[in-house]
Design an enzyme around this catalytic site. Structure first.
Site, short mmCIF file in Angstrom:
data_model
loop_
_atom_site.label_atom_id
_atom_site.label_comp_id
_atom_site.label_asym_id
_atom_site.label_seq_id
_atom_site.Cartn_x
_atom_site.Cartn_y
_atom_site.Cartn_z
N HIS A 1 35.87 47.01 50.54
CA HIS A 1 35.42 45.74 49.94
C HIS A 1 34.08 45.30 50.54
O HIS A 1 33.07 45.39 49.86
CB HIS A 1 36.45 44.60 50.07
N ASP B 1 41.86 50.66 43.91
CA ASP B 1 42.58 49.68 44.72
C ASP B 1 43.88 49.20 44.10
O ASP B 1 44.91 49.85 44.22
CB ASP B 1 41.62 48.51 45.05
ZN LIG Z 1 43.33 47.51 49.37
#
Ligand SMILES: [Zn+2]
Length: 464
Positions: free
Chosen positions: A291, A342
């Site tokens: 991220h 994800d």
């Molecule tokens: Zn994750």
């Protein structure tokens, strides 16, 4: 395995700004042995029809796509979390409901279906950030790695490579609140006990050659993960980093997905999560921060200076209302960018790749931040490297024979120049997928898994 030849109408070769026409690709024992542009022409010619024994690949052939960040079980949440308002934290409660219901059998079924969906999307390698280690109340299974073993088997059956990032998850908050409720199954107690269990799993995978099947090319690696600065106390971070370092294994960590994590870390430790991780030896060339949506400018510099990679997950970050990460600034700082689906709100690396560019456009109101070849690199060679496979992600001699062919004659891609594929194609345009020299998907169909049926059944099992 005998030699195999493919004739790609177009192939995207390493270090080229755009695809090349009429490329013969040859492989033996799962590795590329020759890559030969036959005509040097900008468009395909009819003169190569004589190669009768080569499998023709109409469309654009890419190296295998790497999905560098996955939580396989989140696939069960797709379309189930949009009923009301909320944010990352309310979504997380729904996710925990599914987590609480999984056992090794249902985890295998769900992960196999999710990984087979990935194969259909052209993903030849997945990094599974795995923290569902124990029984629902935290009691280990008879085999403490039964859940990890289920993932290894799932990837093997789905036909894709796996880097199992065994995740250390010890506390609920930055200031050390204990795991409660559904989080209890994530925890090993402390980092030393995590390391013992992860070593046992890695040793088992090592003994079987990483395949679970004798005599085959290595297809599974065990790496490590720090769930986040919320989940591993500062004084135990070095234990996880040391484990990865000793074993030469990749180390991943969720970083600054939410501003609240930054605030809590500053309050508890007087520094940002990135600084805290650096101070405890977690950042470095073998590490990937997942991220990095809300880093400070100093954090961006720190990530670049330490050689840490960043895995962006744009479709999840938009789904969870996380925000837009500073992709171009990270790249300028020298950070290698990779991509992950994800939460699997979408499994489509083309969508992830173009979002890296398109999100920058929204933020800056300027176009043209990433060249198509940079998006290709993020989806392929950088992703494989992030997962510890330095020999994959390029159509060049010696690399693993991973091929992903995208049709250029669908309603979405007809008339699109091959260089524009990342701005037009979707996962549904992938027709042919070869992993380590073996065909896994042909004519848009997975050869061994009925993907929609298995997804439907596996998701029903854990949500009804
Ligand atoms: Zn994750």
């Amino acid at each position: 395995m005998t030699g195999t030849r493919w004739l790609a109408e177009y192939a995207w070769l390493p270090d080229r700004a755009e695809p090349t026409a009429d490329v013969l690709i040859e492989a033996e024992d799962g590795r590329i042995t020759a890559v030969t542009p036959l005509t040097g022409a900008g468009t395909p010619t009819a003169g190569v029809e004589v190669l009768g024994d080569a499998t023709r690949l109409p469309g654009l052939t890419l190296p295998g796509l790497a999905n560098a960040h996955s939580h396989a079980f989140h696939r069960a949440l797709r379309g189930r979390t949009h009923g009301g308002r909320g944010d990352f934290w309310t979504w997380r409660n729904v996710m925990y409901d599914v987590a609480a219901r999984l056992d090794p059998d249902s985890y295998l079924a769900l992960a196999r279906a999710a990984y087979a969906e990935m194969a259909l999307a052209g993903i030849t390698c997945v990094g599974e950030f795995h923290y569902l280690h124990h029984g629902p109340d935290g009691t280990p299974y008879a085999d403490p790695n039964a859940m990890g073993a289920a993932l290894v088997e799932a990837a093997t059956q789905a036909g894709i490579r796996l880097t199992l990032l065994d995740t250390c998850y010890l506390t609920a908050t930055v200031d050390g609140e204990p795991l409660t409720g559904p989080q209890r199954r994530f925890g090993d107690g402390d980092a030393l006990r995590w390391a013992d269990r992860a070593s046992a799993l890695a040793d088992t995978v090592e003994r079987t050659g990483g395949t679970g099947r004798a005599g085959e090319t290595r297809r599974v690696l065990v790496g490590a993960a720090v769930h986040s600065v919320r989940a591993v106390p500062a004084e135990q971070l070095a234990t996880v980093a040391g484990w990865a370092d000793r074993r030469g294994a990749p180390l991943h960590v969720h970083l600054s997905e939410q501003p609240a994590e930054n605030d809590a870390c500053r309050a508890a430790h007087g520094r940002t999560p990135a600084r805290l991780l650096a101070d405890h030896g977690v950042l470095g060339p073998g590490t990937v921060a997942v991220h990095a949506t809300h880093p400070t400018s100093a954090d961006v510099t720190l990530l670049g200076d330490t050689g840490t990679g960043v895995c962006l997950c744009p479709t999840t970050e938009r789904d969870l209302a996380d925000g837009i990460g500073p992709a171009r600034r990270l790249a300028e700082a020298g950070v290698a960018l990779s991509l992950g689906s994800d939460s699997h709100a979408v499994i489509d690396l083309f969508e992830e790749a173009r979002a890296v560019e398109l999100d920058e456009r929204l933020r800056t109101r300027q176009r043209g931040h990433f060249a198509p070849a940079e998006l290709l690199a993020a989806a392929t060679v950088a992703g494989h490297a992030a997962l510890g496979w330095g020999d994959a992600g390029r159509l060049s001699v010696g690399n693993r024979a991973d091929l992903v062919t995208v049709r250029l004659d669908s309603a979405r891609t007809a008339g699109v120049p091959p260089v524009g594929a990342f701005f037009a194609a979707t996962a549904a345009d992938v027709t042919h997928v070869v992993v380590d020299g073996r065909t896994v998907v042909a004519d848009g169909r997975h050869l061994t898994v009925d993907v929609p049926a298995e997804l439907r059944h596996a998701i029903q099992e854990v949500t009804s």
